[in-house]
Design a protein around this motif. Structure first.
Motif, PDB file in Angstrom:
ATOM      1  N   MET A 172       0.847  -1.178   0.000  1.00 12.21           N
ATOM      2  CA  MET A 172       0.000   0.000   0.000  1.00 12.21           C
ATOM      3  C   MET A 172       0.887   1.234   0.000  1.00 12.21           C
ATOM      4  O   MET A 172       1.855   1.299   0.728  1.00 12.21           O
ATOM      5  CB  MET A 172      -0.908  -0.006   1.229  1.00 12.21           C
ATOM      6  CG  MET A 172      -1.813   1.191   1.284  1.00 12.21           C
ATOM      7  SD  MET A 172      -2.835   1.317   2.759  1.00 12.21           S
ATOM      8  CE  MET A 172      -3.763  -0.152   2.708  1.00 12.21           C
ATOM      9  N   LEU A 226       0.705   5.144   0.669  1.00 17.63           N
ATOM     10  CA  LEU A 226      -0.029   6.305   1.174  1.00 17.63           C
ATOM     11  C   LEU A 226       0.820   7.568   1.170  1.00 17.63           C
ATOM     12  O   LEU A 226       0.406   8.587   1.697  1.00 17.63           O
ATOM     13  CB  LEU A 226      -0.504   6.048   2.612  1.00 17.63           C
ATOM     14  CG  LEU A 226      -1.470   4.901   2.828  1.00 17.63           C
ATOM     15  CD1 LEU A 226      -1.762   4.740   4.304  1.00 17.63           C
ATOM     16  CD2 LEU A 226      -2.751   5.111   2.054  1.00 17.63           C
ATOM     17  N   GLU A 279       0.582   8.168   5.712  1.00 19.76           N
ATOM     18  CA  GLU A 279       1.672   7.226   5.960  1.00 19.76           C
ATOM     19  C   GLU A 279       2.240   7.380   7.376  1.00 19.76           C
ATOM     20  O   GLU A 279       2.697   6.407   7.972  1.00 19.76           O
ATOM     21  CB  GLU A 279       2.767   7.487   4.920  1.00 19.76           C
ATOM     22  CG  GLU A 279       3.947   6.577   4.994  1.00 19.76           C
ATOM     23  CD  GLU A 279       4.952   6.912   3.915  1.00 19.76           C
ATOM     24  OE1 GLU A 279       5.179   6.023   3.080  1.00 19.76           O
ATOM     25  OE2 GLU A 279       5.493   8.032   3.892  1.00 19.76           O
ATOM     26  N   ILE A 333      -1.823   2.604   8.296  1.00 18.44           N
ATOM     27  CA  ILE A 333      -1.701   1.734   7.127  1.00 18.44           C
ATOM     28  C   ILE A 333      -2.111   0.300   7.468  1.00 18.44           C
ATOM     29  O   ILE A 333      -2.765  -0.379   6.682  1.00 18.44           O
ATOM     30  CB  ILE A 333      -0.280   1.802   6.526  1.00 18.44           C
ATOM     31  CG1 ILE A 333      -0.240   1.168   5.152  1.00 18.44           C
ATOM     32  CG2 ILE A 333       0.745   1.186   7.437  1.00 18.44           C
ATOM     33  CD1 ILE A 333       1.041   1.457   4.392  1.00 18.44           C
ATOM     34  N   GLU A 347      -5.340  -1.777   5.921  1.00 16.98           N
ATOM     35  CA  GLU A 347      -5.151  -3.119   5.346  1.00 16.98           C
ATOM     36  C   GLU A 347      -6.132  -4.111   5.983  1.00 16.98           C
ATOM     37  O   GLU A 347      -6.710  -4.952   5.292  1.00 16.98           O
ATOM     38  CB  GLU A 347      -3.715  -3.607   5.543  1.00 16.98           C
ATOM     39  CG  GLU A 347      -2.701  -2.920   4.669  1.00 16.98           C
ATOM     40  CD  GLU A 347      -2.669  -3.434   3.237  1.00 16.98           C
ATOM     41  OE1 GLU A 347      -3.475  -4.304   2.865  1.00 16.98           O
ATOM     42  OE2 GLU A 347      -1.819  -2.946   2.489  1.00 16.98           O
ATOM     43  N   ALA A 395       4.626   0.438  -1.433  1.00  8.06           N
ATOM     44  CA  ALA A 395       5.123   1.650  -0.802  1.00  8.06           C
ATOM     45  C   ALA A 395       6.572   1.851  -1.211  1.00  8.06           C
ATOM     46  O   ALA A 395       7.358   0.912  -1.217  1.00  8.06           O
ATOM     47  CB  ALA A 395       5.012   1.537   0.714  1.00  8.06           C
TER      48      ALA A 395
END
Length: 133
Positions: free
Chosen positions: A1, A3, A51, A65, A69, A128
């Motif tokens: 992911m 962010l 983040e 994060i 998820e 990321a």
């Protein structure tokens, strides 16, 4: 992911994408189809990247994060207008070990509303980037 470029801005509802910087502040863009741009002056406004956001945990802080998820893995989030008890019960599942005395219903609603905004974006599939050093 990934962010990294998503931010929350004090006094502005929703989430924004950080797209640049100029002498007046940071340039942000809405995540909706309108893609409206505005400038945030950090001397008068606070901005936080998703983040870097954490919530209080019983033993250690929990990264946003990880919570996002877990919500994605669960498949569905409750409506932000659900009762406080329903929201808390859901949050116990997606953020086990959060400090219930310091994480308020308003915090839970904000996280769920953020998830509703970003769930359609490709950020869950993006890796990321490495941390900046």
């Amino acid at each position: 992911m990934n962010l990294r470029a998503l931010v929350s801005v004090t006094g502005k509802p929703g989430l924004f994408k950080l797209i640049g910087q100029n002498k007046g502040g940071f340039i942000i863009e809405t995540l909706d189809s309108a893609k409206l741009k505005s400038i945030v002056n950090l001397s008068t406004t606070k901005m936080a990247t998703l983040e870097d956001i954490t919530i209080y945990g019983d033993e250690e802080e929990i990264k946003l994060i990880d919570i996002l998820e877990n919500i994605k893995a669960k498949g569905e989030a409750p409506d932000v207008k659900a009762s406080g008890n329903d929201l808390r019960e859901f949050f116990r599942e997606v953020a086990p070990g959060h400090d219930e005395s310091r994480v308020y219903s308003s915090d839970i609603k904000k996280i769920i509303s953020w998830y509703a905004i970003i769930k359609e974006l490709p950020i869950f599939e993006d890796e990321a980037p490495e941390p900046l050093t």
